[in-house]
Write a protein that holds these residues in place. Structure first.
Motif: not given
Length: 241
Positions: A90, A93-94, A97, A220-221, A223-224, A227-228
């Motif tokens: 978490y 995450r910045k 992204e 997790w990547v 999933e991110v 979402e993006a």
């Protein structure tokens, strides 16, 4: 931090030059050769060599820590990714992204960066950068094997990827992404490569705990990234509408 360390190196050098002049000047003026030789002996063996031995011990301790196992793990956590790793994801995450937005989107590459930055947090990586000029002089044989950057590649591999890199480059996500991707390509690793084989080739040995963290990070990547992509589509549809 690095600027402060390098500034300290410069100030120490200037101070040594200043002392070298003012310390010997009285002996030269009075022709006190015996006293001068005695003082030189005391200064050389009592200060310089003693300080050098202390520096060698400290450097050895740091180099053993930095060049030692990158991912020690106790048996109790070998099969369960710790909660700290989820927190690390978490916190990262910045920049993840940012990579995805810039179309640097291979989940396996980003997952490797996440695992490596978990085992080598920012403060440890900065310690590595500070240690680099010292190791280069007192342990040249180990210098090329020092692992640095978010990707934690050995310096000899970084030099194959690009030369004249600075600590800022070692902390740049895109530079590390490209270095990691290139390193995987050198070892014939493709997107479809099994996690066990991929992590073994990247680290040079099989580590169950490392592989489990890699799989968790990769999921997790993905999933991110999903979402993006959904966010991008919503923005696109609202703009066209």
């Amino acid at each position: 931090m690095l600027v402060l360390i390098y500034a300290t190196y410069v100030m120490v050098s200037l101070e040594m030059l200043r002392l070298a002049y003012w310390w010997t000047n009285p002996f030269v003026q009075r022709d006190g050769i015996i006293a001068f030789l005695s003082a030189v002996s005391s200064f050389l063996f009592g200060k310089i060599i003693a300080a050098g031995l202390v520096l060698a011990v400290i450097t050895t301790i740091f180099s053993e820590y930095i060049l030692g196992s990158r991912f020690p793990v106790s048996a109790s956590t070998a099969h369960y990714p710790p909660l700290e790793f989820r927190d690390h994801l978490y916190r990262s995450r910045k920049w993840v992204e940012q990579l995805l937005d810039a179309r640097y989107g291979r989940p396996d590459v980003i997952a490797l960066l996440l695992v490596e930055t978990y085992f080598r947090p920012t403060w440890v990586r900065k310690l590595e950068y500070a240690l680099m000029p010292i190791l280069r002089r007192v342990a040249a044989d180990r210098y090329s094997r020092l692992t640095v950057g978010m990707a934690q590649l050995q310096l000899r591999h970084w030099q194959r990827f690009a030369r004249n890199l600075s600590p800022r480059d070692f902390e740049d996500p895109i530079t590390n992404y490209e270095a990691c991707r290139t390193y995987l390509a050198w070892h014939g690793v493709e997107l479809e490569t099994e996690p066990t084989e991929l992590t073994s080739r990247y680290t040079g040995s099989f580590e169950t705990f490392y592989t489990r963290l890699f799989q968790a990070a990769k999921e997790w990547v993905v999933e991110v990234a999903e979402e993006a992509e959904k966010t991008r589509l919503r923005r696109s549809s609202s703009f066209t509408g």
